[in-house]
Design an enzyme around this catalytic site. Structure first.
Site, PDB file in Angstrom:
ATOM      1  NE  ARG A 153      -3.670  -2.339   1.863  1.00 19.81           N
ATOM      2  CZ  ARG A 153      -4.703  -2.804   1.194  1.00 19.81           C
ATOM      3  NH1 ARG A 153      -5.010  -1.903   0.184  1.00 19.81           N
ATOM      4  NH2 ARG A 153      -5.026  -4.070   0.972  1.00 19.81           N
ATOM      5  CG  ASP A 154       1.301   5.490  -2.446  1.00 19.83           C
ATOM      6  OD1 ASP A 154       2.114   5.473  -3.488  1.00 19.83           O
ATOM      7  OD2 ASP A 154       1.666   6.495  -1.526  1.00 19.83           O
ATOM      8  CB  ILE A 155       3.626   5.929   2.541  1.00 18.56           C
ATOM      9  CG1 ILE A 155       3.649   5.884   4.062  1.00 18.56           C
ATOM     10  CG2 ILE A 155       4.003   7.205   1.681  1.00 18.56           C
ATOM     11  CD1 ILE A 155       5.067   5.851   4.483  1.00 18.56           C
ATOM     12  CG  ASN A 212       3.659   9.190 -11.907  1.00 21.73           C
ATOM     13  OD1 ASN A 212       2.931   9.067 -12.703  1.00 21.73           O
ATOM     14  ND2 ASN A 212       3.517   9.211 -10.466  1.00 21.73           N
ATOM     15  CB  VAL A 251      10.470   5.977  -5.600  1.00 23.83           C
ATOM     16  CG1 VAL A 251      11.313   4.862  -5.138  1.00 23.83           C
ATOM     17  CG2 VAL A 251       9.889   6.613  -4.365  1.00 23.83           C
ATOM     18  CG  HIS A 284       6.671   3.176  -8.474  1.00 22.79           C
ATOM     19  ND1 HIS A 284       7.896   3.783  -8.533  1.00 22.79           N
ATOM     20  CD2 HIS A 284       5.981   4.426  -8.166  1.00 22.79           C
ATOM     21  CE1 HIS A 284       7.950   5.112  -8.393  1.00 22.79           C
ATOM     22  NE2 HIS A 284       6.910   5.434  -8.345  1.00 22.79           N
ATOM     23  CG  HIS A 303       1.347   5.022  -8.830  1.00 24.43           C
ATOM     24  ND1 HIS A 303       1.409   5.676  -7.447  1.00 24.43           N
ATOM     25  CD2 HIS A 303       2.352   5.393  -9.309  1.00 24.43           C
ATOM     26  CE1 HIS A 303       2.458   6.198  -7.377  1.00 24.43           C
ATOM     27  NE2 HIS A 303       2.895   6.277  -8.351  1.00 24.43           N
TER      28      HIS A 303
HETATM   29  P1  DGP Z   1       6.056   8.357  -7.676  1.00 29.40           P
HETATM   30  O1  DGP Z   1       5.683   9.896  -7.530  1.00 29.40           O
HETATM   31  O2  DGP Z   1       5.435   8.030  -9.075  1.00 29.40           O
HETATM   32  O3  DGP Z   1       7.545   8.198  -7.619  1.00 29.40           O
HETATM   33  O4  DGP Z   1       5.624   7.668  -6.452  1.00 29.40           O
HETATM   34  C1  DGP Z   1       6.169   7.264  -5.184  1.00 29.40           C
HETATM   35  C2  DGP Z   1       5.229   6.723  -4.453  1.00 29.40           C
HETATM   36  O5  DGP Z   1       5.864   6.081  -3.497  1.00 29.40           O
HETATM   37  C3  DGP Z   1       4.402   7.816  -3.671  1.00 29.40           C
HETATM   38  O6  DGP Z   1       2.905   7.803  -4.140  1.00 29.40           O
HETATM   39  C4  DGP Z   1       4.426   7.735  -2.267  1.00 29.40           C
HETATM   40  C5  DGP Z   1       5.015   6.369  -2.384  1.00 29.40           C
HETATM   41  N1  DGP Z   1       5.832   6.040  -1.192  1.00 29.40           N
HETATM   42  C6  DGP Z   1       7.058   7.150  -0.934  1.00 29.40           C
HETATM   43  N2  DGP Z   1       7.829   6.482   0.213  1.00 29.40           N
HETATM   44  C7  DGP Z   1       7.254   5.469   0.687  1.00 29.40           C
HETATM   45  C8  DGP Z   1       7.449   4.371   1.753  1.00 29.40           C
HETATM   46  O7  DGP Z   1       8.274   4.541   2.441  1.00 29.40           O
HETATM   47  N3  DGP Z   1       6.332   3.401   1.954  1.00 29.40           N
HETATM   48  C9  DGP Z   1       5.272   3.515   1.233  1.00 29.40           C
HETATM   49  N4  DGP Z   1       4.450   2.245   1.320  1.00 29.40           N
HETATM   50  N5  DGP Z   1       5.153   4.298   0.001  1.00 29.40           N
HETATM   51  C10 DGP Z   1       6.064   5.292   0.064  1.00 29.40           C
END
Ligand code: DGP
Length: 117
Positions: A32-34, A90, A99, A103, A105
């Site tokens: 799950r996204d944070i 992205n 990041v 990934h 989404h």
């Molecule tokens: P992007 O902007 O497409 O690179 O999305 C990176 C996503 O990663 C963003 O929606 C938030 C998520 N994210 C960043 N750090 C963490 C983390 O430590 N844990 C989780 N579960 N998600 C994270």
């Protein structure tokens, strides 16, 4: 572009940073996204460190196929498939990639707008 050694998602894969597992197999991991942007917001990542779609190569075809197919199965599991959902990968600065480990989404659970901002 980041290297695997300082990659946040590689640390999640290694269990060094906790995450809420949604799906896992030999090629990919989903959690799950944070910072969820919709009621359901899952990230599906390859276990292999690939910085972005700009760095993906022909040898990554199988893992990227698995990423796309797994996203849809996860959407079904999460109960958002019937109403519909969105994939986003992205890429780079204009794609707002923060990041640097590919990934997918998977977003759903509400009506999503188009075009994206
Ligand atoms: P992007 O902007 O497409 O690179 O999305 C990176 C996503 O990663 C963003 O929606 C938030 C998520 N994210 C960043 N750090 C963490 C983390 O430590 N844990 C989780 N579960 N998600 C994270």
């Amino acid at each position: 572009m980041s290297e695997a050694s300082d990659c946040l998602f590689c640390k999640i894969l290694a269990g060094e940073i906790p995450s809420e597992t949604v799906y896992s197999d030999e090629l990919i991991y989903a959690f799950r996204d944070i910072n969820p942007q919709a009621p359901t917001h899952i990230l599906v990542i390859p276990r292999k460190h690939i910085s972005s779609m700009n760095e993906a190569a022909a040898e990554d075809e199988a893992v990227l196929g698995q990423l796309l197919l797994s996203g849809a199965r996860i959407a079904e599991q999460e109960g958002i498939a019937a109403d519909g959902f969105r994939y986003a990968i992205n890429t780079g600065e204009h794609g707002s990639q923060s990041v640097h480990h590919i990934h997918l989404h998977v977003l759903g659970g509400r009506q999503l707008g188009w075009p994206p901002g």
